[in-house]
Design an enzyme around this catalytic site. Structure first.
Site, PDB file in Angstrom:
ATOM      1  N   HIS A   1       0.834  -1.211   0.000  1.00 40.45           N
ATOM      2  CA  HIS A   1       0.000   0.000   0.000  1.00 40.45           C
ATOM      3  C   HIS A   1       0.866   1.257   0.000  1.00 40.45           C
ATOM      4  O   HIS A   1       0.673   2.165  -0.822  1.00 40.45           O
ATOM      5  CB  HIS A   1      -0.913  -0.017   1.230  1.00 40.45           C
ATOM      6  N   GLU A   2       1.830   1.314   0.919  1.00 39.57           N
ATOM      7  CA  GLU A   2       2.670   2.510   1.017  1.00 39.57           C
ATOM      8  C   GLU A   2       3.650   2.621  -0.146  1.00 39.57           C
ATOM      9  O   GLU A   2       3.952   3.733  -0.612  1.00 39.57           O
ATOM     10  CB  GLU A   2       3.419   2.513   2.352  1.00 39.57           C
TER      11      GLU A   2
ATOM     12  N   HIS B   1       1.857   4.304  -2.999  1.00 37.91           N
ATOM     13  CA  HIS B   1       1.879   5.761  -2.851  1.00 37.91           C
ATOM     14  C   HIS B   1       3.223   6.328  -3.311  1.00 37.91           C
ATOM     15  O   HIS B   1       3.284   7.286  -4.095  1.00 37.91           O
ATOM     16  CB  HIS B   1       1.663   6.156  -1.386  1.00 37.91           C
TER      17      HIS B   1
END
Length: 221
Positions: free
Chosen positions: A25-26, A29
């Site tokens: 997820h990170e 980003h």
């Protein structure tokens, strides 16, 4: 302390998510920001899949607690540093913000594919204990990803959905409502997600049926 099987399945899925889900997820980003011209995350060593770099002890603890309590899953990793001024394009900030939740739904879809293959392989036969264990853990992994996909897209600061909202609004309107939502965002989240109304929070009333619908669509049953 003893746990029932469902709690054990959920805790194993959470452990896998802490090692795989949060880093992906990170990283999503960070990678989206890097591709759009912002190297801040890379500068801080966040353009990586190393789970230790992204781990937030409080967010991880909340995710474990949500697995123990039951219901829907809530947790978070360390926020990825992004400088919106460095991003190219009118919607750069919202693209970077949406990259994280999109990675969650893609992970849910990938796990659902494995579940479909397992179900097709077993057919009418009785699954073994190991296969049954893997099946249930994967189902929880699907639900965790779907829950965080929905939760993170809520248009409330500091969640990813707020960046998407502000990008889609006119600059004038975004300028007017951003301070208000930023100031009261956490309070709104507490009211929506925690305070029970008729035995269940407003967030649960919306999220749980939506989670079930998306999960059913992905796994096919």
């Amino acid at each position: 302390m003893s746990f029932d099987l469902e709690t054990i399945y959920a805790l194993v899925a959470v452990a896998i998510f802490l090692v795989v889900g949060f880093p992906v997820h990170e990283f999503a980003h960070a990678y989206a920001a890097y591709r759009l011209g912002d190297g801040t995350a890379k500068l801080f060593g966040r353009l990586t899949l190393n789970p230790i770099v992204h781990l937030d002890p409080l967010g991880a603890g909340i995710l474990v607690l949500s697995a123990l309590v039951g219901g829907f899953f809530i947790g978070w990793a360390k926020p990825t540093p992004v400088n919106p001024q460095m991003l190219r394009g009118r919607y750069g900030d919202s693209i970077v913000a949406a990259a994280g939740p999109v990675s969650n739904i893609l992970m849910a879809a990938a796990a659902a594919v494995v579940i479909r293959i397992m179900v097709a392989a077993v057919g009418a036969d009785e699954p073994g204990d190991a296969l049954l264990f893997a099946f249930n853990v994967l189902m929880y992994f699907v639900y965790i990803n779907i829950a965080l996909f929905i939760f993170n897209l809520l248009p409330i600061p500091p969640l990813d959905g707020s960046h998407v909202l502000f990008d889609l609004l006119s600059p004038r309107l975004a300028w007017r409502i951003r301070p208000l939502l930023t100031r009261w965002g956490l309070m709104i989240l507490l009211v929506v997600m925690i305070i029970p109304i008729g035995g269940q929070s407003l967030g649960a009333r919306v999220m749980v049926p939506l989670m079930d619908g998306i999960a059913g669509l992905l796994v096919g049953f």
